[in-house]
Write a protein that holds these residues in place. Structure first.
Motif, PDB file in Angstrom:
ATOM      1  N   GLU A 148    -117.808 -21.591-105.552  1.00  0.00           N
ATOM      2  CA  GLU A 148    -116.749 -21.504-104.539  1.00  0.00           C
ATOM      3  C   GLU A 148    -116.946 -22.540-103.434  1.00  0.00           C
ATOM      4  O   GLU A 148    -117.078 -22.190-102.256  1.00  0.00           O
ATOM      5  N   PRO A 149    -116.952 -23.824-103.809  1.00  0.00           N
ATOM      6  CA  PRO A 149    -117.311 -24.858-102.825  1.00  0.00           C
ATOM      7  C   PRO A 149    -116.293 -25.022-101.711  1.00  0.00           C
ATOM      8  O   PRO A 149    -116.638 -25.496-100.649  1.00  0.00           O
ATOM      9  N   THR A 150    -115.046 -24.621-101.923  1.00  0.00           N
ATOM     10  CA  THR A 150    -114.046 -24.907-100.893  1.00  0.00           C
ATOM     11  C   THR A 150    -113.534 -23.656-100.208  1.00  0.00           C
ATOM     12  O   THR A 150    -112.532 -23.704 -99.512  1.00  0.00           O
ATOM     13  N   THR A 151    -114.241 -22.546-100.373  1.00  0.00           N
ATOM     14  CA  THR A 151    -113.812 -21.328 -99.678  1.00  0.00           C
ATOM     15  C   THR A 151    -114.014 -21.514 -98.173  1.00  0.00           C
ATOM     16  O   THR A 151    -115.089 -21.918 -97.733  1.00  0.00           O
ATOM     17  N   GLY A 152    -112.988 -21.257 -97.412  1.00  0.00           N
ATOM     18  CA  GLY A 152    -113.073 -21.401 -95.960  1.00  0.00           C
ATOM     19  C   GLY A 152    -113.073 -22.847 -95.496  1.00  0.00           C
ATOM     20  O   GLY A 152    -113.553 -23.147 -94.404  1.00  0.00           O
ATOM     21  N   VAL A 153    -112.558 -23.739 -96.321  1.00  0.00           N
ATOM     22  CA  VAL A 153    -112.564 -25.155 -95.973  1.00  0.00           C
ATOM     23  C   VAL A 153    -111.137 -25.588 -95.631  1.00  0.00           C
ATOM     24  O   VAL A 153    -110.183 -25.191 -96.305  1.00  0.00           O
ATOM     25  N   ASP A 154    -110.997 -26.401 -94.571  1.00  0.00           N
ATOM     26  CA  ASP A 154    -109.661 -26.824 -94.159  1.00  0.00           C
ATOM     27  C   ASP A 154    -109.053 -27.774 -95.198  1.00  0.00           C
ATOM     28  O   ASP A 154    -109.778 -28.385 -95.979  1.00  0.00           O
ATOM     29  N   PRO A 155    -107.722 -27.896 -95.217  1.00  0.00           N
ATOM     30  CA  PRO A 155    -107.046 -28.677 -96.258  1.00  0.00           C
ATOM     31  C   PRO A 155    -107.508 -30.134 -96.323  1.00  0.00           C
ATOM     32  O   PRO A 155    -107.644 -30.695 -97.410  1.00  0.00           O
ATOM     33  N   VAL A 156    -107.776 -30.744 -95.148  1.00  0.00           N
ATOM     34  CA  VAL A 156    -108.183 -32.149 -95.158  1.00  0.00           C
ATOM     35  C   VAL A 156    -109.536 -32.297 -95.856  1.00  0.00           C
ATOM     36  O   VAL A 156    -109.732 -33.163 -96.716  1.00  0.00           O
ATOM     37  N   SER A 157    -110.479 -31.400 -95.494  1.00  0.00           N
ATOM     38  CA  SER A 157    -111.798 -31.464 -96.126  1.00  0.00           C
ATOM     39  C   SER A 157    -111.697 -31.176 -97.616  1.00  0.00           C
ATOM     40  O   SER A 157    -112.422 -31.753 -98.424  1.00  0.00           O
ATOM     41  N   ARG A 158    -110.792 -30.271 -97.989  1.00  0.00           N
ATOM     42  CA  ARG A 158    -110.638 -29.964 -99.408  1.00  0.00           C
ATOM     43  C   ARG A 158    -110.166 -31.190-100.167  1.00  0.00           C
ATOM     44  O   ARG A 158    -110.601 -31.441-101.287  1.00  0.00           O
ATOM     45  N   ARG A 159    -109.294 -31.962 -99.526  1.00  0.00           N
ATOM     46  CA  ARG A 159    -108.791 -33.172-100.189  1.00  0.00           C
ATOM     47  C   ARG A 159    -109.948 -34.165-100.378  1.00  0.00           C
ATOM     48  O   ARG A 159    -110.129 -34.727-101.448  1.00  0.00           O
ATOM     49  N   ASP A 160    -110.748 -34.357 -99.307  1.00  0.00           N
ATOM     50  CA  ASP A 160    -111.930 -35.236 -99.412  1.00  0.00           C
ATOM     51  C   ASP A 160    -112.815 -34.767-100.557  1.00  0.00           C
ATOM     52  O   ASP A 160    -113.307 -35.557-101.367  1.00  0.00           O
ATOM     53  N   PHE A 161    -113.024 -33.451-100.585  1.00  0.00           N
ATOM     54  CA  PHE A 161    -113.913 -32.838-101.557  1.00  0.00           C
ATOM     55  C   PHE A 161    -113.463 -33.159-102.983  1.00  0.00           C
ATOM     56  O   PHE A 161    -114.243 -33.603-103.818  1.00  0.00           O
ATOM     57  N   TRP A 162    -112.167 -32.942-103.215  1.00  0.00           N
ATOM     58  CA  TRP A 162    -111.662 -33.181-104.572  1.00  0.00           C
ATOM     59  C   TRP A 162    -111.652 -34.665-104.928  1.00  0.00           C
ATOM     60  O   TRP A 162    -111.846 -35.024-106.087  1.00  0.00           O
ATOM     61  N   ALA A 163    -111.455 -35.507-103.916  1.00  0.00           N
ATOM     62  CA  ALA A 163    -111.497 -36.952-104.194  1.00  0.00           C
ATOM     63  C   ALA A 163    -112.879 -37.329-104.709  1.00  0.00           C
ATOM     64  O   ALA A 163    -113.018 -38.094-105.671  1.00  0.00           O
ATOM     65  N   ILE A 164    -113.917 -36.743-104.089  1.00  0.00           N
ATOM     66  CA  ILE A 164    -115.278 -37.036-104.538  1.00  0.00           C
ATOM     67  C   ILE A 164    -115.484 -36.500-105.956  1.00  0.00           C
ATOM     68  O   ILE A 164    -116.051 -37.183-106.818  1.00  0.00           O
ATOM     69  N   LEU A 165    -114.992 -35.270-106.215  1.00  0.00           N
ATOM     70  CA  LEU A 165    -115.176 -34.690-107.559  1.00  0.00           C
ATOM     71  C   LEU A 165    -114.494 -35.538-108.631  1.00  0.00           C
ATOM     72  O   LEU A 165    -115.079 -35.788-109.692  1.00  0.00           O
ATOM     73  N   TYR A 166    -113.279 -36.014-108.355  1.00  0.00           N
ATOM     74  CA  TYR A 166    -112.589 -36.864-109.344  1.00  0.00           C
ATOM     75  C   TYR A 166    -113.381 -38.143-109.584  1.00  0.00           C
ATOM     76  O   TYR A 166    -113.503 -38.616-110.715  1.00  0.00           O
ATOM     77  N   GLY A 167    -113.931 -38.688-108.481  1.00  0.00           N
ATOM     78  CA  GLY A 167    -114.739 -39.903-108.621  1.00  0.00           C
ATOM     79  C   GLY A 167    -115.951 -39.658-109.517  1.00  0.00           C
ATOM     80  O   GLY A 167    -116.305 -40.507-110.340  1.00  0.00           O
ATOM     81  N   LEU A 168    -116.558 -38.493-109.370  1.00  0.00           N
ATOM     82  CA  LEU A 168    -117.737 -38.160-110.178  1.00  0.00           C
ATOM     83  C   LEU A 168    -117.365 -38.052-111.652  1.00  0.00           C
ATOM     84  O   LEU A 168    -118.107 -38.485-112.530  1.00  0.00           O
ATOM     85  N   ARG A 169    -116.200 -37.449-111.905  1.00  0.00           N
ATOM     86  CA  ARG A 169    -115.791 -37.262-113.286  1.00  0.00           C
ATOM     87  C   ARG A 169    -115.661 -38.621-113.975  1.00  0.00           C
ATOM     88  O   ARG A 169    -116.049 -38.776-115.110  1.00  0.00           O
ATOM     89  N   GLU A 170    -115.158 -39.602-113.208  1.00  0.00           N
ATOM     90  CA  GLU A 170    -115.026 -40.959-113.757  1.00  0.00           C
ATOM     91  C   GLU A 170    -116.388 -41.476-114.212  1.00  0.00           C
ATOM     92  O   GLU A 170    -116.495 -42.143-115.226  1.00  0.00           O
ATOM     93  N   SER A 171    -117.446 -41.150-113.429  1.00  0.00           N
ATOM     94  CA  SER A 171    -118.764 -41.680-113.801  1.00  0.00           C
ATOM     95  C   SER A 171    -119.489 -40.750-114.776  1.00  0.00           C
ATOM     96  O   SER A 171    -120.685 -40.917-115.009  1.00  0.00           O
ATOM     97  N   GLY A 172    -118.772 -39.789-115.353  1.00  0.00           N
ATOM     98  CA  GLY A 172    -119.341 -39.006-116.455  1.00  0.00           C
ATOM     99  C   GLY A 172    -120.127 -37.779-116.050  1.00  0.00           C
ATOM    100  O   GLY A 172    -120.783 -37.153-116.876  1.00  0.00           O
ATOM    101  N   VAL A 173    -120.096 -37.405-114.745  1.00  0.00           N
ATOM    102  CA  VAL A 173    -120.797 -36.192-114.327  1.00  0.00           C
ATOM    103  C   VAL A 173    -119.981 -34.970-114.761  1.00  0.00           C
ATOM    104  O   VAL A 173    -118.758 -34.951-114.615  1.00  0.00           O
TER     105      VAL A 173
END
Lengths: 378, 312
Positions: free
Chosen positions: B164-189
Motif C-alpha cells: 500500500e505505497p500510496t495510502t494517504g498520499v496526495d495526488p501530486v506525490s502519487r503521480r511522481d510515485f507512479w512515474a518512477i514505477l513506470y520508469g522502473l518497469r522500463e528497466s526490467g524491475v
C-alpha cells in the motif's frame, strides 16, 4: 560479516542517541546520581547508637560506667530513666535501641563478691545494628573492668606482672582505617554499571520493533551478528563514560584508596560493560516492547545484583545453595575485581578467576543474543 | 504459468495466525518487468503475502521463488535482490533524508560514487531534491512514502515489493510515485504492490483480487472487466441511498454499488431492464434523473465477484 555494515549500524544508532538529548542525559547523569545516593546512603559503620540509662544506684562507680559508654564514641545517651516501665516505654517509642540498667547494689556486690552485675537490654528488631552495638558494649565493659583492675592492683601496690597475659596486637590490612565505605564504594560502582548498562541496551531492539523500522531492516541482507555489533558499539562508549564517572567519583570524591594499575581497571571494566550491555541486548531481542524490555531488565538485574553480588551482604555467609546461585550473578565477579584492584592493588594474574567468569559470561550471552535475534516477524 | 521465466513465483502459499487463516493456497507467477497488483479489502491477506515474499515471514505451506532463488531455503540470498517497503513507514524519523539513504545504501554495499549519483537522480524524480537535510519525521505523508521508495531503489533491486505505497498520499506525490514505477518497469524491475485504490489497480499489468486469503480472480484489468457477468447501469438522482434501497430486490438486478451521487446497478439485460427500473423508481417516489449504460471499473468487478450472486 561486513565491517561497513556494522559501522553503518553503529553510526545510525549513535545519531539516534545524539538526537535524543533527554535519554542521553539520563544515560550519563543517572549513574552519577546513583553513585551519590548509594555512596552516602549505604554504610555499615554504626556510630552514636542511642542508649538510655537506668542507673538505680547513682554512685561514683555507676557513673564511671556510664561515662565510659559516652567516651567510647559508639554510644549516645539519649535519656536517664528512673523505672523499668520507663525503659520499656522508651524502647517502644524507639527513642533508644538499647538501655543500660545498673542495679541499686552495684557497688556493694562489686565490693563483696568482686563482680558487679550490669544489664544491657537491646531492641533486636534490626539484628545487624544490635549485633554490632553489642560488640561495642562488650568492648566498653572490658575497659570498665580493666579500670577496676588497675585501681585494685594500684591500691595494693602490686605492679602488673604481665605473666599469663596474652597481648593481642591487631593489625588490619588493605583497609587500615576499617572504613566500611572503602569496602562498599567499589561494589556500588559495579552495581550501578550492572543496572544502568542493561537499561541502556534493553530498549534498542524493542524500539525498532515498536516504531516499525525493524520490518524494513530485516528485509535487508544484514546479519544478526552485524545488528548486534552495530547496536552494542555506541552503548559501549556511553558505558565507558559512565564507568569513568563512577570510578573517578569513587577515587576523588569518596577518597577510596586506589592501589591497582589503571590498565587492569580499564580492561576489567570494559569486559564487565560488554557483559551488562549484552544482557540488556538479549532481553531487548526477546521482549519486543520497550516498556516490557525495560522492566524485565530492571527485574533481572536489580534483585540479584543488590542481594547476591556481595556488595553489602557477604557471599561467604550465605547458605550453600544461595552461594551456588550467586555464581550466576555476574556483578559479583566485578565486585570482587574492583575491591581487589582498589584496596589490594591486585593485577590480572591474581584476578584470573573472576576475570574468566566474566569472559565466560560475555561469550555465552553474546552467543545467545546473536542466536535469539530472528530476522522474522513471527 | 510461465514459471521458467518468471521473476516471482508463489506456489500454494498458506499462512495462519492462530485461528485466522490469513492466506490460503495462493499461487501466482509474475513475469519480469510486470507491475503486479494485489487488491482486496482489509484483512484479505495482501500484507501477509508481501511479507512472505520479502522473506520476513515464513509461510506454513508453499514455495516462493524469487529470480530462481528459493526464498524459504535461502532468504538472505534472495534479500540481496529485492526491496521491500512495509505498509507502515519503516525508515528512521529521527534521521534526515540523506542519512536514511546513506544507511540503506551502505547495508546493500552500494559504492559511494554510485550512491551519490543514484540518490541525486531518485530524489529529483521524487521531488525531494531540496529536502536532503530534513528529518524524515518532518516530511509529509506523501514525501515519506517517496523517501521510502528512494531508499528501496538505492541498490537497484530486481524485485520491488510495495505494501500500500500510496495510502494517504496526495495526488501530486502519487503521480511522481507512479512515474518512477513506470520508469522502473522500463528497466526490467518486477514490481508487486498492494493497493486499496481502484484507479491504481487499473494501472497494473495484472491484478490478483483477494478475499479472505484466497485469490478470487487473476487477470489483466481489461479482461477482468470483460469477464464480469451482465451489464452495468449508472442510476443518478437526488437521493442515491434511496435509489439503492428501492432497487435492492428489483427483478433482474444482480448487484448494487453506491458510488458518490450515483448507484451502479448490475443487471442481466440492460435494454430490457432500463425501462423497468425507471418505472419502479417512479412508483416509489425516487424518480431518477438519468439511467445510462457504463463501462465497469475494477470496483464493480470486485463487487460482482464478492457480492450476492457472485460465482463461487
Amino acid at each position: 560479516m561486513s565491517l561497513r555494515r556494522i559501522l553503518a549500524l553503529a553510526f545510525k544508532e549513535m545519531l539516534q542517541v545524539w538526537r535524543d538529548p533527554r535519554s542521553l542525559a539520563i544515560a550519563l547523569l543517572m549513574p552519577l546520581m546513583q553513585m551519590v545516593m548509594l555512596g552516602y546512603g549505604v554504610s555499615l559503620d554504626i556510630r552514636h547508637v542511642p542508649l538510655c540509662v537506668f542507673d538505680q544506684e547513682n554512685s561514683q562507680a555507676s557513673r564511671a560506667v556510664v561515662e565510659r559508654f559516652v567516651a567510647s564514641g559508639w554510644f549516645a545517651i539519649t535519656a536517664a530513666l528512673d523505672s523499668n516501665r520507663a525503659v520499656s516505654r522508651a524502647m517502644d517509642r524507639a527513642s533508644c535501641i538499647g538501655a543500660v540498667v545498673i542495679p541499686a547494689d552495684f557497688s556493694r556486690q562489686l565490693a563483696s563478691t568482686g563482680t558487679g552485675p550490669l544489664q544491657i537490654v537491646f531492641d533486636a528488631t534490626d539484628t545487624n545494628t544490635t549485633n554490632i552495638a553489642m560488640g561495642y558494649a562488650q568492648g566498653v565493659v572490658a575497659l570498665v573492668t580493666a579500670d577496676l583492675d588497675a585501681r585494685w592492683t594500684a591500691a595494693r601496690g602490686i605492679r602488673p606482672s604481665g605473666v599469663g597475659v596474652v597481648d593481642l596486637e591487631p593489625e588490619v590490612w588493605f583497609n587500615e582505617g576499617l572504613e566500611s565505605r572503602y569496602f562498599i564504594i567499589p561494589g556500588v560502582v559495579a552495581v550501578i554499571l550492572a543496572l544502568v548498562g542493561a537499561q541502556l541496551t534493553s530498549l534498542t531492539v524493542a524500539r525498532e520493533w515498536e516504531r516499525g523500522t525493524m520490518e524494513q531492516l530485516v528485509s535487508t541482507p544484514v546479519t544478526p551478528f552485524e545488528v548486534m555489533a552495530g547496536k552494542l558499539l555506541p552503548y559501549f562508549l556511553i558505558g565507558v563514560i559512565d564507568a569513568a564517572f563512577c570510578l573517578l567519583a569513587a577515587i576523588y570524591w569518596f577518597g577510596v584508596p586506589f592501589r591497582g594499575s589503571a590498565g587492569t581497571l580499564l580492561l576489567t571494566t570494559a569486559l564487565f560493560i560488554v557483559v551488562v550491555l549484552a544482557i540488556g541486548y538479549l532481553i531487548s531481542v526477546r521482549v519486543r516492547s520497550q516498556l516490557g524490555a525495560s522492566q524485565v531488565a530492571l527485574l533481572v538485574t536489580m534483585l540479584p545484583t543488590t542481594l547476591l553480588s556481595g556488595y553489602t551482604f557477604p557471599i561467604d555467609q550465605m547458605p550453600a545453595p544461595i552461594r551456588f546461585l550467586s555464581l550466576l550473578v555476574y556483578p559479583r565477579y566485578f565486585v570482587t575485581i574492583l575491591r581487589a584492584v582498589f584496596l589490594k592493588g591486585s593485577g590480572l594474574v591474581e584476578l584470573i578467576g573472576p576475570v574468566l567468569g566474566l569472559v565466560l559470561y560475555a561469550v555465552v550471552v553474546l552467543w545467545l543474543a546473536a542466536r535469539a535475534f530472528r530476522k522474522r516477524l513471527d | 504459468m510461465p514459471q521458467a521465466t518468471a521473476a516471482v513465483v508463489a506456489d500454494g502459499l498458506s499462512r495462519r495466525f492462530g485461528p485466522v487463516e490469513a492466506v490460503r493456497e495462493v499461487s501466482f507467477a509474475v513475469a519480469p518487468g510486470e507491475i503486479f497488483g494485489l487488491v482486496g479489502p482489509d484483512g484479505a491477506g495482501k500484507t501477509t503475502i508481501l511479507r512472505m515474499l520479502a522473506g520476513v515471514l515464513s509461510p506454513d505451506v508453499g514455495e516462493i521463488a524469487l529470480d530462481g532463488i528459493d526464498v524459504r531455503a535461502e532468504p538472505e540470498r534472495a534479500k540481496l535482490h529485492l526491496s521491500y517497503m512495509p505498509q507502515r513507514f519503516g525508515l528512521y524519523e529521527d534521521m534526515t533524508v540523506a542519512e536514511n539513504i546513506f544507511f540503506y545504501a551502505t547495508l546493500f554495499a552500494v559504492p559511494g560514487k554510485e550512491r551519490r549519483a543514484r540518490s541525486a537522480q531518485l530524489l529529483a524524480a521524487a521531488g525531494l531534491g531540496e529536502f536532503g537535510r530534513r528529518l524524515a519525521g518532518q516530511l509529509s505523508g506523501g514525501m515519506k512514502q517517496k523517501l521510502g521508495l528512494v531508499c528501496a531503489l538505492i541498490h537497484t533491486p530486481r524485485v520491488l515489493l510495495l505494501d500500500e505505497p500510496t495510502t494517504g498520499v496526495d495526488p501530486v506525490s502519487r503521480r511522481d510515485f507512479w512515474a518512477i514505477l513506470y520508469g522502473l518497469r522500463e528497466s526490467g524491475v518486477t514490481i508487486l504492490l498492494s493497493t486499496a485504490y481502484m484507479d491504481e489497480a487499473e494501472r497494473c499489468s495484472r491484478l490478483a483480487l483477494l478475499h479472505e486469503g484466497r485469490i478470487r480472480a487473476l487477470d489483466t484489468p481489461a479482461r477482468l472487466k470483460q469477464a464480469m457477468l451482465g451489464a452495468l447501469l449508472a442510476v443518478s438522482g437526488p437521493d442515491p441511498r434511496g435509489l439503492r434501497d428501492a432497487l435492492v430486490d428489483a427483478p433482474g438486478v444482480l448487484g448494487l454499488l453506491l458510488m458518490g451521487d450515483r448507484v451502479h446497478v448490475r443487471v442481466d439485460d440492460a435494454a430490457r431492464r432500463t425501462p423497468e427500473l425507471r418505472a419502479r423508481l417512479a412508483s416509489t417516489g425516487h424518480a431518477p434523473e438519468d439511467i445510462v449504460p457504463i463501462e465497469p471499473g475494477i470496483e464493480d468487478v470486485f463487487v460482482a465477484l464478492l457480492g450476492p450472486g457472485a460465482p463461487a
